[in-house]
Every structure is written in C-alpha cells, then in structure tokens.
Design a protein around this motif. Sequence first.
Motif, short mmCIF file in Angstrom:
data_model
loop_
_atom_site.label_atom_id
_atom_site.label_comp_id
_atom_site.label_asym_id
_atom_site.label_seq_id
_atom_site.Cartn_x
_atom_site.Cartn_y
_atom_site.Cartn_z
N THR A 23 0.82 -1.10 0.07
CA THR A 23 0.02 0.00 0.04
C THR A 23 0.78 1.43 -0.08
OG1 THR A 23 -0.13 -0.05 2.45
CG2 THR A 23 -1.91 -1.03 1.30
N VAL A 51 3.11 3.96 -1.78
CA VAL A 51 3.56 4.51 -3.03
C VAL A 51 5.20 4.99 -3.05
CG1 VAL A 51 3.17 6.34 -4.45
CG2 VAL A 51 1.13 5.05 -3.73
N THR A 68 6.36 5.93 9.57
CA THR A 68 5.46 4.95 10.49
C THR A 68 5.27 3.72 9.49
OG1 THR A 68 5.15 6.37 12.18
CG2 THR A 68 3.77 4.46 12.12
N ASP A 79 -5.01 11.53 3.13
CA ASP A 79 -5.74 10.40 3.53
C ASP A 79 -7.04 10.97 4.36
OD1 ASP A 79 -5.90 7.62 4.01
OD2 ASP A 79 -4.94 7.59 6.00
#
Length: 451
Positions: A124, A126, A163, A321
């Motif tokens: 997930t 990029v 993270t 997000d």
Amino acid sequence: MIQENRKKIMDALEPRVRPEVFRTWCRDLDFVQVDENVVHVPAPNLFYRDWLERDLRRPLEDAFLTAFGRVPELVFRVRDEGVDEPAGAPAPEPGPLPPAPARPRPVDPPGNTLAINPAFTFDTFVAGPTNRLAHAAAVAVSECPGRDHNPLFIHGGVGLGKTHLLQAICQATLARNPFARIVYQSCESFVNDYISAMQKKHFESFRARYRGADLLVIDDVHFLGGKDSSQEEFFHTFNALHGAQRQIVLSSDSPPRDIRTLSERLISRFLSGCVARIDAPTFEMRVAILRKKAETRGLPLPPDVAAFVASRIQSNIRELDGAINKLIAYRSLMGRSLDLALAQEVLNDMCVSPSSTQLRPQQIIEAVARFYGKRPQDMTSRHWNKSTSRARQVAMYLCKHHTTLSLAEIGASFQKDHTTVLYSVRRIEALLQSDPTVKVDVESLSTQLGV
Ligand code: ADP
Ligand code: MG
C-alpha cells in the motif's frame, strides 16, 4: 501457516529423518500458528499424536531452529480436539524415528504483541522520487535483516510515511519468518518502559525484551533528545543488538546530527548504517497515493478529482488520507456523486482553501509543467528553450496573480531576475486579450489550482 513457511520447515526437516519416514509420515504434516510463540501440529488420531510427541518433536524443533532461528512451543493435538482443521484420512502406523541429539531450547522473551496497522504494508506504499531510497532500503532490510543497512535510519517531516515504512518492515519480516522476535515501539514507549524499569528495578526483563530482539524498530527516535539516561540505555541496547547482527530500524523527524541534545556517540551510531530521507511527495505521487487509498476503500477516484485534491494538499500525506475519508463520508451520507464540486466542498471544510493556504510557486510550476507536458525542472532551467518559454511565462503570470510574492521573489523560483518576470507577466496579459488559446490555458490552469 503460509505455504512458503511450511516449505521452509519441511525442507529443514527432511534431512533430519530417515527418507522412508519422511515420505510416509511427514509429508502431510500441517502447522497451525497460534501466536509468535505457539504452533499446533494436528494429528489424525491419538496414536499418531503420541508418535509425533515421542519421535518427531526433536527433529521438528531442530527444523524450526534452522528455518526461523527460533523454536516455538510445539503442541501436538488430535484434530478432533477442536481448533485445528477437519480430520484427514487415518494415518498408517508410524515406525520409530532415529533419536536426535539433545539440544537445549532457546528461551523465548515474554510474548510481544505488535501494535501495528495492518494497512501499513509495502503493497500500500507508493514509492517515488522523494522516498525511493527509504523504500528500497526498507525492502532490503526486510529481505536480509542485519546485513547491509544496519541501522536503517529514516527521517523526514510529519505525515510523510515513516511509520508506514517501519510497520511495513515489521509485517514483511513476520511474513518471511513468523517467529522473528520483533520489538516495535515508539521512542516514547521505550523511554516510558525504561523509566518504569528503573522505578520497579525490573532491568532484567526490560533488557531481555529489547536485547532479545531479532529486529528492533523504534519510531520517532528524536524523542531521545535531552533524555540522558534513556540515551545511555539505548546506546547499550543498540550496541548489544548491532554486535549480534540484529537489525535496527529507526525513524526521526530530522537527520541524526540535527536531533537536539543527542549524544555524539549515538549520532555516530545512527550515521553508521543507511540514512534515508523522505521528502514531500511530488504531484504524481500524491495522485497515486490518493488513488491507492481510494481503491483500498473500494471507491475509484475520478482523475480530475484526484488531480484537484493532489494540487491542493501538498506537504502532508496524512491530510490526503483525511481528504479521501471525508470525500467518501460526504458521498455516502449525502448521496452525492464523487466529483470536483464535492472535492471543493470537502477541502474548504478541511480549511484547505486558497484563502487559508496560499499557493506556492512550486505548486504553480508543477501544475503548469504538467499542463504543457514539460518537466518541472524544464520550467526553471537556466537554458533558454523555445518550447518551454510560453509555459514559463504562464507560470510566472499565475505566480504574480495568485501569490503575494514580489517580482524578485517569483524570479528566484525560476532562477530569473525580476525584469524577466515583469516581461513575462506583461506578455501574457497582452496575449490574454489577443490569443484565445492562451486565455483557455490560463483559465483551465486557474481552475485546476482552485483559484
Ligand atoms: P509519519 O510517520 O512520517 O508522520 P505516517 O507513516 O504516519 O507518517 O503516514 C501518514 C499517512 O500517510 C498514513 O496514512 C500513511 O499510510 C500515508 N502515507 C505516507 N506515505 C505514503 C506513501 N508513500 N504511500 C502511501 N501512503 C502513504
Ligand atoms: Mg510517525
């Protein structure tokens, strides 16, 4: 247990038992991992289970040791006793196995439940020009821990994926070796653990936990700044692990030298492996991230919406997000379609509006370069290039009209002086009156930039 790991065990087991025993009795062995310390081995009946217990335990333990460097607690149980898979065909009577040499089992440290976001994987994430090194080093570390990049030190601003990468390393490591002893902690938890170990005089268990790790991952290590005794303890933890070729991965909001009041010896340890910086994502990365996030939520994002959001939110991926979450919530709660108008509302609601976030020249340069099929560096190149000259003039015009920067400041972004900027602005102003193509270009660009 995933097939790849089962194969590792079987490959390690095969040379440890007689070929006919392996062929007849071991081929269908199954392993059900309960947690990082316990594995169930289902047997079709009691007789078979007793045989496993008596004759196969040692070779299997050795096989786990070879395959994963650790031996979990092996529990042999009859399938019908519950939890495991449905009963298979009854096994034929097994013969005895040759005795294996006695070997002390390694002692496991107390169980360690990783507090990890399952969405933070390499799949997930990029990768692009601004995080390529950090990403490549993270993948390398999860494939060959303790070798070429030890420690791996990843630094960068807030919300840029530190993270995420750290947790991806943990998950990839666990997928390769489900028994790897991973300690993943925020630096703040490390410091708190250390303080409570001091208070309760529990140094032994504290040290067993941290120094027993195969992979130690400490997030936001800049938190050590100014905490002398935690730094001291961390220094010894670091040395113990590094000396034993255990992998250490650290993240920080700044490079080692810029962490305030960090001891010189820790700085030099942190610099001794691979230091990788993450910068703010490019426009293309932002679009890719938005699309990926939306896809994982089962909602494809129209290209113009992705481009619009990506041109407005530039520096913090966490905000991208947030924007996706909001778009999806607005869409389903209000029954709206996912289009530019909705995106505009959502961003206004998040206070990402032109009035609160002034456009920066770089943003305009990127958008204009994209629009005319150029590279951003062409726009600021020192060389005069006929085909980019119009694009550059448009970008300067937009900077003049949609930022509060002076001509000289705009010039600095293009590596030109203020007279060139003034000339370009005048030129576009004139063309806007006489050339409809330029007018259309400027209007579309203004819409894209949300001005
Ligand atoms: P940091 O630790 O650097 O402050 P995080 O790792 O918490 O940032 O990332 C913030 C959010 O941005 C997370 O939702 C994360 O999944 C996402 N993110 C950051 N970088 C990327 C990337 N390159 N690809 C996909 N998502 C990313
Ligand atoms: Mg973080």
